[in-house]
Scaffold this active site. Structure first.
Site, mmCIF file in Angstrom:
data_model
loop_
_atom_site.group_PDB
_atom_site.id
_atom_site.type_symbol
_atom_site.label_atom_id
_atom_site.label_comp_id
_atom_site.label_asym_id
_atom_site.label_seq_id
_atom_site.Cartn_x
_atom_site.Cartn_y
_atom_site.Cartn_z
ATOM 1 N N GLU A 143 0.846 -1.204 0.000
ATOM 2 C CA GLU A 143 0.000 0.000 0.000
ATOM 3 C C GLU A 143 0.883 1.256 0.000
ATOM 4 O OE1 GLU A 143 -3.116 -0.447 -0.515
ATOM 5 O OE2 GLU A 143 -3.703 -2.362 0.395
ATOM 6 N N HIS A 195 -5.376 -3.081 -7.377
ATOM 7 C CA HIS A 195 -6.356 -3.884 -6.657
ATOM 8 C C HIS A 195 -7.314 -4.668 -7.549
ATOM 9 C CE1 HIS A 195 -4.810 -1.717 -3.243
ATOM 10 N NE2 HIS A 195 -5.638 -2.316 -2.409
ATOM 11 N N HIS A 216 -7.367 -8.169 -6.202
ATOM 12 C CA HIS A 216 -8.565 -8.800 -5.618
ATOM 13 C C HIS A 216 -8.933 -10.076 -6.368
ATOM 14 C CE1 HIS A 216 -10.040 -4.790 -3.670
ATOM 15 N NE2 HIS A 216 -9.374 -5.529 -2.803
ATOM 16 N N HIS A 247 -3.156 -9.773 1.464
ATOM 17 C CA HIS A 247 -3.690 -8.697 0.627
ATOM 18 C C HIS A 247 -2.578 -7.954 -0.137
ATOM 19 C CE1 HIS A 247 -6.395 -5.559 -0.674
ATOM 20 N NE2 HIS A 247 -5.635 -4.638 -0.107
#
Ligand code: NAD
Ligand code: ZN
Length: 356
Positions: free
Chosen positions: A185, A245, A249, A262
């Site tokens: 991130e 993402h 995802h 993640h």
């Protein structure tokens, strides 16, 4: 101690960032707010390390404080665990004048935050994020949710905390893999918004970054706060935070949320996009090499090939998609991102070109 204000009118709040002030947090909360009763929600890893200090802090100030521990891991972001939590709140006779504290990583923040948003139509909550990912991302901005068997974060809300307390000292107990997950991130913010952060990250590595972690977290929180101030409910600009993402995802889903955490999946999502952008001529070889060098530095350059149709199918569950369009995030240059609305055929070709 540093303080950042997230300005959302009556839902504004402060985010505190510092080192070694964990045992002062209870006092800070009691000084600032007037809660009579508090329930702390945590997981069984964080409980062993940090719960007793926090409980002790509130007990010393004669605040009636309870705690509820869930099993660590994504599986706890479920309707079943949520129901147990509601049950516990009723046993504690929690009222709308009381407080819920999320003490833990993003799983706890999302779960306790969603419980707070919905119990009695809303009880105040405070975030004390303990993983790097939650300190730079999930504790700020008010997205709270639980998962359904059909997909992640499908039941949720926008519900802002009353305050966020980040003590970077707690990162010393975080294992390396989880630290790297949070770095995904951090590098994401650099790619979408901040070339200076990118250059700084290039001069550090996984060992030396510890000495610079406060300004880095501060920069990430500032970026997130600014984006959320301009677009709280994600109708536009906030989507930029989803760089990496869409595929990330999808890979998490294809691997049943068990093979990668993640950040690892988001790292791979960025690699897929860099390859695709290079293949399309939307990114020069030089920028590609530079971008991959940063990912490599933080061990986020993993690439595994997945069936293209399965990837595209899994991307359809993305909340940034409607029936036949998907909003993807691309880079104009390092530090500048934009949103592009594409149909699924376009998206399939784009990703496919990058895999060749
Ligand atoms: N709400 C948002 O805006 C947002 C943004 C990004 C991610 N998320 C969500 O966040 C979740 C991932 O968050 P995460 O990576 O923090 O996962 P997590 O909460 O599962 O924490 C990762 C692991 O680290 C442990 N841990 C946490 N802090 C620790 C510490 N200080 N010392 C030792 N161990 C510690 C936890 O027990 C857990 O095992 C996902 O569910 C994701 O969907 C939400
Ligand atoms: Zn993320």
């Amino acid at each position: 101690m540093q303080k950042i204000n997230l300005d959302l009118g009556e839902n504004s709040y402060n985010i505190f960032i510092g080192k070694n002030y964990f045992n002062k947090i209870a006092g800070m909360i009691v000084d600032e707010f007037k809660y009579q009763k508090i329930v702390i929600v945590t997981d069984d890893n964080v409980e062993k390390l940090y719960l007793s200090d926090l409980l002790q802090g509130f007990n010393n100030l004669n605040i009636s404080t309870f705690s509820y521990t869930v099993e660590a891991g994504e599986k706890s972001k479920s309707i079943r665990v949520l129901e147990n939590l509601y049950q516990y709140f009723t046993e504690c006779h929690l009222t709308r004048k009381d407080l819920i504290i999320a003490l833990g990583g993003g799983v706890i923040g999302d779960l306790a935050g969603f419980a707070a948003a919905t119990f009695l139509r809303g009880v105040d909550f405070i975030q004390i994020p303990t993983s790097l990912l939650s300190q730079v991302d999930s504790s700020v901005g008010g997205k709270v949710a639980v998962n359904l068997p059909q997909g992640k974060n499908l039941v949720g809300n926008f519900y802002q905390p009353k305050a966020v307390y980040i003590d970077v000292h707690v990162l010393s107990t975080l294992d390396r893999r989880e630290f790297i997950s949070g770095m995904a991130e951090v590098v994401k913010y650099a790619f979408i918004e901040d070339k200076t952060l990118f250059d700084d990250l290039m001069t550090y590595d996984l060992t030396s970054i510890e000495d610079h972690i406060i300004p880095i977290i501060r920069r990430c929180v500032e970026i997130k706060a600014q984006v959320v101030e301009r677009d709280e409910k994600e109708s536009g600009e906030r989507m930029l935070l989803n760089f990496g993402h869409t595929i990330g995802h999808a890979i998490e889903k294809l691997t049943s949320y068990s093979k990668f955490n993640h950040g690892e999946a988001v790292g791979m999502g960025m690699v897929y996009f860099f390859r695709a952008m290079r293949a399309r001529g939307m990114m020069t070889q030089e920028t590609y090499d530079l971008s991959m060098a940063l990912l490599e530095k933080y061990e986020l350059d993993t690439y595994e090939s997945y069936d293209i149709d399965e990837l595209v199918e899994a991307s359809k569950l993305d909340k940034k998609s409607d029936k036949d369009k998907l909003n993807i995030i691309l880079l104009e240059s390092i530090g500048k991102a934009y949103i592009k609305s594409v149909d699924f055929d376009w998206f399939r070709e784009f990703i496919l070109e990058g895999t060749c």
